[in-house]
Design a protein around this motif. Structure first.
Motif, mmCIF file in Angstrom:
data_model
loop_
_atom_site.group_PDB
_atom_site.id
_atom_site.type_symbol
_atom_site.label_atom_id
_atom_site.label_comp_id
_atom_site.label_asym_id
_atom_site.label_seq_id
_atom_site.Cartn_x
_atom_site.Cartn_y
_atom_site.Cartn_z
ATOM 1 N N TYR A 1 0.857 -1.187 0.000
ATOM 2 C CA TYR A 1 0.000 0.000 0.000
ATOM 3 C C TYR A 1 0.894 1.237 0.000
ATOM 4 O O TYR A 1 1.539 1.558 1.005
ATOM 5 C CB TYR A 1 -0.922 -0.018 1.216
ATOM 6 C CG TYR A 1 -1.877 -1.194 1.200
ATOM 7 C CD1 TYR A 1 -3.090 -1.124 0.523
ATOM 8 C CD2 TYR A 1 -1.541 -2.392 1.832
ATOM 9 C CE1 TYR A 1 -3.960 -2.208 0.498
ATOM 10 C CE2 TYR A 1 -2.403 -3.480 1.804
ATOM 11 C CZ TYR A 1 -3.606 -3.379 1.132
ATOM 12 O OH TYR A 1 -4.455 -4.459 1.098
ATOM 13 N N SER A 2 0.938 1.901 -1.147
ATOM 14 C CA SER A 2 1.841 3.026 -1.356
ATOM 15 C C SER A 2 1.144 4.340 -1.046
ATOM 16 O O SER A 2 0.069 4.626 -1.581
ATOM 17 C CB SER A 2 2.345 3.027 -2.803
ATOM 18 O OG SER A 2 3.159 4.138 -3.052
ATOM 19 N N LEU A 3 1.760 5.132 -0.174
ATOM 20 C CA LEU A 3 1.241 6.450 0.191
ATOM 21 C C LEU A 3 2.218 7.481 -0.356
ATOM 22 O O LEU A 3 3.170 7.883 0.314
ATOM 23 C CB LEU A 3 1.098 6.571 1.705
ATOM 24 C CG LEU A 3 0.058 5.615 2.304
ATOM 25 C CD1 LEU A 3 0.306 5.372 3.768
ATOM 26 C CD2 LEU A 3 -1.339 6.162 2.080
ATOM 27 N N THR A 4 1.994 7.879 -1.594
ATOM 28 C CA THR A 4 2.965 8.731 -2.279
ATOM 29 C C THR A 4 3.125 10.087 -1.608
ATOM 30 O O THR A 4 4.223 10.647 -1.590
ATOM 31 C CB THR A 4 2.560 8.928 -3.748
ATOM 32 O OG1 THR A 4 1.198 9.393 -3.808
ATOM 33 C CG2 THR A 4 2.646 7.616 -4.511
ATOM 34 N N TYR A 5 2.053 10.627 -1.033
ATOM 35 C CA TYR A 5 2.151 11.946 -0.402
ATOM 36 C C TYR A 5 3.030 11.883 0.840
ATOM 37 O O TYR A 5 3.598 12.880 1.274
ATOM 38 C CB TYR A 5 0.756 12.469 -0.029
ATOM 39 C CG TYR A 5 0.265 11.971 1.309
ATOM 40 C CD1 TYR A 5 0.353 12.761 2.454
ATOM 41 C CD2 TYR A 5 -0.280 10.692 1.440
ATOM 42 C CE1 TYR A 5 -0.080 12.305 3.677
ATOM 43 C CE2 TYR A 5 -0.716 10.233 2.659
ATOM 44 C CZ TYR A 5 -0.623 11.045 3.770
ATOM 45 O OH TYR A 5 -1.052 10.577 4.975
ATOM 46 N N HIS A 6 3.158 10.685 1.414
ATOM 47 C CA HIS A 6 3.955 10.517 2.618
ATOM 48 C C HIS A 6 5.278 9.821 2.316
ATOM 49 O O HIS A 6 6.094 9.623 3.202
ATOM 50 C CB HIS A 6 3.172 9.685 3.646
ATOM 51 C CG HIS A 6 3.669 9.802 5.047
ATOM 52 N ND1 HIS A 6 4.721 9.069 5.529
ATOM 53 C CD2 HIS A 6 3.266 10.586 6.077
ATOM 54 C CE1 HIS A 6 4.937 9.370 6.797
ATOM 55 N NE2 HIS A 6 4.074 10.285 7.157
ATOM 56 N N ASP A 7 5.490 9.465 1.060
ATOM 57 C CA ASP A 7 6.693 8.749 0.641
ATOM 58 C C ASP A 7 6.890 7.507 1.504
ATOM 59 O O ASP A 7 7.985 7.247 2.035
ATOM 60 C CB ASP A 7 7.926 9.656 0.727
ATOM 61 C CG ASP A 7 9.138 9.041 0.008
ATOM 62 O OD1 ASP A 7 8.921 8.248 -0.923
ATOM 63 O OD2 ASP A 7 10.271 9.353 0.392
ATOM 64 N N SER A 8 5.812 6.750 1.657
ATOM 65 C CA SER A 8 5.853 5.582 2.525
ATOM 66 C C SER A 8 5.077 4.438 1.894
ATOM 67 O O SER A 8 4.137 4.659 1.114
ATOM 68 C CB SER A 8 5.258 5.931 3.900
ATOM 69 O OG SER A 8 5.351 4.851 4.784
ATOM 70 N N VAL A 9 5.468 3.214 2.236
ATOM 71 C CA VAL A 9 4.786 2.015 1.756
ATOM 72 C C VAL A 9 4.570 1.077 2.933
ATOM 73 O O VAL A 9 5.474 0.879 3.756
ATOM 74 C CB VAL A 9 5.607 1.290 0.665
ATOM 75 C CG1 VAL A 9 4.912 -0.010 0.244
ATOM 76 C CG2 VAL A 9 5.825 2.180 -0.545
ATOM 77 N N VAL A 10 3.374 0.514 3.021
ATOM 78 C CA VAL A 10 3.099 -0.540 3.997
ATOM 79 C C VAL A 10 3.004 -1.855 3.234
ATOM 80 O O VAL A 10 2.184 -1.996 2.318
ATOM 81 C CB VAL A 10 1.799 -0.268 4.773
ATOM 82 C CG1 VAL A 10 1.422 -1.481 5.632
ATOM 83 C CG2 VAL A 10 1.952 0.972 5.649
ATOM 84 N N THR A 11 3.862 -2.795 3.580
ATOM 85 C CA THR A 11 3.904 -4.106 2.932
ATOM 86 C C THR A 11 3.353 -5.159 3.882
ATOM 87 O O THR A 11 3.742 -5.216 5.048
ATOM 88 C CB THR A 11 5.348 -4.465 2.530
ATOM 89 O OG1 THR A 11 5.790 -3.566 1.513
ATOM 90 C CG2 THR A 11 5.438 -5.891 2.013
ATOM 91 N N LEU A 12 2.440 -5.989 3.367
ATOM 92 C CA LEU A 12 1.812 -7.005 4.193
ATOM 93 C C LEU A 12 1.900 -8.383 3.540
ATOM 94 O O LEU A 12 1.615 -8.533 2.354
ATOM 95 C CB LEU A 12 0.334 -6.679 4.422
ATOM 96 C CG LEU A 12 -0.006 -5.348 5.094
ATOM 97 C CD1 LEU A 12 -1.511 -5.184 5.166
ATOM 98 C CD2 LEU A 12 0.613 -5.253 6.483
#
Length: 324
Positions: free
Chosen positions: A103-114
């Motif tokens: 789940y890529s959150l481009t505005y936060h430059d972060s990714v949650v991988t599950l």
């Protein structure tokens, strides 16, 4: 030619296995050879997918849909797209029990991988895959970060951990405890915690991981919470089995008592059966909880891609602080 934004959207949808029928395929018409190379590089060849691959069956269906779309558009299809399709077709088996979602959150430059189960029900639990209400709650919290910023948070029935990890990584919570009553789910939560808080060494998690911990917590065993204090309680997709309502209500009451009612709960419920949800809300009301319906996040403002075919209600649950 698709805009850079169109390819970025497609990449994010692909990596989180967004339902194919909800993807807008129109921007992919009339792709040049170079465009198709960019597309394959940001989806199948993406570094995340190569390291932690999403479901091979989803990838196969994605490329089948893409090839059909390009053929109907009269576009010459890139060799690498055919190669990816053929490789996936030869590799796909029914033995694949687990895969990944990103789940890529481009505005936060972060990714949650599950890491998740491919089956909705596996090993006697429904907690080994992400559910719609968890995505909806995560999205809502990303738009209302003030509720958890600098706060201590506990999540009931965390499943694979999407909401809890997003709150920990992207919403500046002070500390987040993810809980579940299934040992199998606790195992996968620990795996996903390692995936999302990269280790400094092979065996030591980064300092950020200290903001996020995991607790085995069957709802009927309230004492396992100990004397921990919380400002916010989160729960997504926990209101679907009426046989669990008494224990769920019990743990909620216990957490509110610990904080002398100076706590608020955000509950996300997929409305599969209005009567079931209404029954639980009536139970909360009978215990003098205050329930406030929250405004849902519109799709055009959403930070996450999720299926909205079944409505999700976001509810804020509080109690009169004078009731101790």
């Amino acid at each position: 030619m698709p805009s850079e934004n169109s390819l970025d959207v497609l990449k994010r949808q692909f990596l989180c296995c967004y339902p194919l029928n909800l993807i807008d395929w129109k921007p992919l018409s009339n792709l040049t050879w170079e465009d198709q190379k960019l597309l394959i590089d940001c989806t199948h060849n993406n570094e995340l997918n190569q390291k932690y691959p999403i479901s091979s069956s989803y990838q196969l269906k994605f490329f089948k849909k893409l090839i059909n779309h390009l053929e109907q558009s009269g576009v010459e299809i890139h060799d690498e797209i055919y190669e990816a399709f053929c490789n996936l077709n030869s590799q796909t088996t029914n033995d694949e029990k687990f895969s990944y979602k990103h789940y890529s959150l481009t505005y936060h430059d972060s990714v949650v991988t599950l890491k998740e189960s491919k089956s909705f029900v596996a090993d006697g639990t429904t907690g080994l895959c992400s559910w719609q209400a968890s995505l909806a709650l995560s999205d809502w919290l990303l738009h209302n970060t003030e509720l958890v910023r600098g706060k201590s948070v506990i999540e009931l029935g965390s499943g694979t951990g999407l909401c809890g990890f997003i709150v920990s990584k992207c919403c500046d919570a002070k500390h987040v405890i993810l809980t579940d009553g299934s040992p199998k789910v606790i195992d996968i939560l620990n795996t996903n915690r390692s995936l999302n808080f990269l280790p400094n060494t092979k065996d030591i998690l980064s300092d950020d991981s200290k903001k996020c911990s995991i607790l085995y917590l069957p709802w009927e065993e309230c004492e396992l919470v100990g004397t921990k204090k919380f400002d916010v309680v989160l729960a997504a997709d926990v209101v679907y089995d009426s046989s669990e309502f008494d224990s769920l209500l019990g743990i909620i009451e216990h957490l509110f008592r610990l904080m002398e009612n100076k706590v608020q709960m955000i509950l996300a419920a997929t409305v599969r059966n209005e009567s079931t949800l209404r029954t639980f809300l009536d139970l909360l009301d009978s215990k003098e909880f205050i329930i406030e319906m929250q405004e849902a996040i519109l799709e055009k403002r959403s930070y996450l891609f999720w299926d909205r075919s079944t409505p999700v209600q976001i509810l804020k649950v509080t109690k009169n602080i004078n009731l101790t």
